[in-house]
Design a protein around this motif. Structure first.
Motif, PDB file in Angstrom:
ATOM      1  N   LEU A   1      40.371  50.152  43.703  1.00 43.70           N
ATOM      2  CA  LEU A   1      40.358  51.369  43.294  1.00 43.70           C
ATOM      3  C   LEU A   1      40.347  51.596  41.773  1.00 43.70           C
ATOM      4  N   LEU A   2      40.259  50.476  41.122  1.00 37.57           N
ATOM      5  CA  LEU A   2      40.289  50.591  39.608  1.00 37.57           C
ATOM      6  C   LEU A   2      39.069  50.852  39.100  1.00 37.57           C
ATOM      7  N   LYS A   3      38.813  51.719  38.123  1.00 40.62           N
ATOM      8  CA  LYS A   3      37.494  52.120  37.560  1.00 40.62           C
ATOM      9  C   LYS A   3      37.005  51.310  36.478  1.00 40.62           C
ATOM     10  N   ALA A   4      37.706  50.068  35.926  1.00 41.09           N
ATOM     11  CA  ALA A   4      37.554  49.374  34.710  1.00 41.09           C
ATOM     12  C   ALA A   4      36.438  48.894  34.945  1.00 41.09           C
ATOM     13  N   LYS A   5      35.306  48.783  34.126  1.00 39.29           N
ATOM     14  CA  LYS A   5      34.141  48.133  34.232  1.00 39.29           C
ATOM     15  C   LYS A   5      34.112  46.621  34.041  1.00 39.29           C
ATOM     16  N   CYS A   6      35.122  46.032  33.406  1.00 39.57           N
ATOM     17  CA  CYS A   6      35.413  44.879  33.172  1.00 39.57           C
ATOM     18  C   CYS A   6      36.998  44.427  32.671  1.00 39.57           C
ATOM     19  N   ALA A   7      37.340  43.213  33.172  1.00 40.12           N
ATOM     20  CA  ALA A   7      38.586  42.815  32.719  1.00 40.12           C
ATOM     21  C   ALA A   7      38.492  41.602  32.017  1.00 40.12           C
ATOM     22  N   LEU A   8      39.196  41.128  31.083  1.00 37.19           N
ATOM     23  CA  LEU A   8      39.210  40.090  30.287  1.00 37.19           C
ATOM     24  C   LEU A   8      40.709  39.537  30.067  1.00 37.19           C
ATOM     25  N   VAL A   9      40.746  38.200  30.480  1.00 37.64           N
ATOM     26  CA  VAL A   9      41.834  37.468  30.199  1.00 37.64           C
ATOM     27  C   VAL A   9      41.913  36.446  29.390  1.00 37.64           C
ATOM     28  N   PHE A  10      43.014  36.289  28.408  1.00 38.22           N
ATOM     29  CA  PHE A  10      42.624  35.332  27.450  1.00 38.22           C
ATOM     30  C   PHE A  10      43.952  34.534  27.533  1.00 38.22           C
ATOM     31  N   ASN A  11      43.947  33.296  27.909  1.00 44.29           N
ATOM     32  CA  ASN A  11      45.009  32.510  27.826  1.00 44.29           C
ATOM     33  C   ASN A  11      45.260  31.730  26.613  1.00 44.29           C
ATOM     34  N   THR A  12      46.470  31.040  26.586  1.00 47.39           N
ATOM     35  CA  THR A  12      46.563  29.740  25.662  1.00 47.39           C
ATOM     36  C   THR A  12      47.274  28.820  26.392  1.00 47.39           C
ATOM     37  N   SER A  13      46.970  27.496  25.949  1.00 49.31           N
ATOM     38  CA  SER A  13      47.414  26.354  26.784  1.00 49.31           C
ATOM     39  C   SER A  13      47.799  25.224  25.678  1.00 49.31           C
ATOM     40  N   ASN A  14      48.590  24.191  26.225  1.00 51.56           N
ATOM     41  CA  ASN A  14      48.749  23.015  25.648  1.00 51.56           C
ATOM     42  C   ASN A  14      48.054  21.830  26.330  1.00 51.56           C
ATOM     43  N   THR A  15      47.372  22.227  27.535  1.00 48.74           N
ATOM     44  CA  THR A  15      46.833  21.215  28.212  1.00 48.74           C
ATOM     45  C   THR A  15      45.368  21.174  28.025  1.00 48.74           C
TER      46      THR A  15
END
Length: 196
Positions: free
Chosen positions: A121-135
């Motif tokens: 149902l979400l109308k968002a055209k795009c989703a962005l996920v930004f992660n940080t890691s030490n691996t």
């Protein structure tokens, strides 16, 4: 006006997650977006789904209702968090459980039970996920198979109707140089500009 929802889940306010979110905020403001920004730790979001939310389509918690209203209206969703044990922090998992809920983020065909494939149902055209890691990235792929990609792309956004999904992992943060961190922020700025 386009609405961008920014969610940050890192308990350290001086973290790279927060720096990346600040860069995104500035970029989106320059592009003329209306912004809704949530720092889940600063807002003391309660990740525990109560028994009175057992049907997962309403809550007595007004903050949850506000989040649901915002994500339903968002044209762009941006999430910033560290990689903890191949997963988002528990506070963010609780946000997903309580906010990406039935009749807000997905629904089922009439007369279908919960074993059916949901309709996003979400109308968002795009989703962005930004992660940080030490691996290191090579070890992440070789040993763990990048579980965050599967969680966010397949288990969350695809099922909620957001087919345009982009995720970036930055690190190792520990021991990174100012030049490396500046390059990560520049990449985020360019990526947001290209999507927005």
């Amino acid at each position: 006006m386009m609405l961008a929802l920014v969610v940050v889940a890192n308990p350290n306010s001086s973290s790279m997650s927060h720096a990346m979110a600040a860069e995104a905020q500035q970029t989106l403001q320059q592009l003329g977006y209306q912004l809704v920004i949530h720092d889940l730790y600063a807002e003391r979001f309660d990740p525990i789904q109560r028994s009175n939310e057992s049907q997962n389509n309403s809550s007595h918690d007004q903050l949850v209702e506000r989040y649901c209203s915002e994500i339903a209206r968002a044209d762009l969703i941006l999430i910033f968090h560290p990689n903890w044990w191949g997963q988002p922090p528990a506070i963010l998992k609780g946000w997903v459980d309580r906010v990406l809920r039935l009749d807000t983020a997905y629904r089922y065909e009439e007369n279908a039970d919960f074993s059916a494939v949901p309709l996003g149902l979400l109308k968002a055209k795009c989703a962005l996920v930004f992660n940080t890691s030490n691996t290191p990235a090579k070890r992440e792929m070789a040993v763990f198979g990048d579980p965050l990609e599967q969680i966010w792309r397949n288990c969350i956004f695809d099922l909620c109707g957001v087919k345009n999904f982009i995720r970036r992992m930055y690190g190792p943060v520990s021991g990174s140089t100012p030049e490396e961190r500046a390059a990560w922020l520049a990449e985020i700025k360019d990526l947001i500009k290209s999507v927005a």
